[in-house]
Motif scaffolding. Sequence first.
Motif, PDB file in Angstrom:
ATOM      1  N   ASN A  68      41.530  42.224  43.346  1.00 57.27           N
ATOM      2  CA  ASN A  68      40.359  41.463  42.913  1.00 57.27           C
ATOM      3  C   ASN A  68      39.929  41.847  41.498  1.00 57.27           C
ATOM      4  N   ARG A  72      39.946  39.401  38.079  1.00 53.67           N
ATOM      5  CA  ARG A  72      38.772  39.201  37.219  1.00 53.67           C
ATOM      6  C   ARG A  72      39.047  39.614  35.775  1.00 53.67           C
ATOM      7  N   THR A  77      39.470  35.235  36.719  1.00 55.20           N
ATOM      8  CA  THR A  77      39.212  34.402  37.905  1.00 55.20           C
ATOM      9  C   THR A  77      38.796  35.275  39.074  1.00 55.20           C
ATOM     10  N   ASP A  78      38.013  34.692  39.951  1.00 60.18           N
ATOM     11  CA  ASP A  78      37.685  35.324  41.224  1.00 60.18           C
ATOM     12  C   ASP A  78      38.422  34.641  42.360  1.00 60.18           C
ATOM     13  N   ASN A  79      39.248  33.685  42.019  1.00 62.93           N
ATOM     14  CA  ASN A  79      39.979  32.890  43.013  1.00 62.93           C
ATOM     15  C   ASN A  79      41.249  33.627  43.427  1.00 62.93           C
ATOM     16  N   VAL A  81      43.701  34.443  46.667  1.00 63.94           N
ATOM     17  CA  VAL A  81      44.045  34.024  48.026  1.00 63.94           C
ATOM     18  C   VAL A  81      44.691  35.203  48.738  1.00 63.94           C
TER      19      VAL A  81
END
Length: 83
Positions: A68, A72, A77-79, A81
């Motif tokens: 994570n 970032r 991005t925080d996307n 999966v």
Amino acid sequence: GYPFIPENKEQTIMQQRMLNQIHQQFIDAVKKGRGTKLVSDPDLFSGRYWIGEDALKLGLVDGFSTVNNLARTQFKTDNVVDY
């Protein structure tokens, strides 16, 4: 390398040659990728595996993070999966 037939000396020699070539390809790839970040150590490519702190000291990694955090900071991005 077949478990159900007797060991064949020629086959063993051939397999060792292949392993040596693969090992050298690995060494070359790591040296190319890490460059001057690598520390000269006789055990660096001995087949050992390294815990994080030792890998950092040897120049095999740049630091520690989480998926994570990397998403970032490196990819903005925080996307993420989680499969």
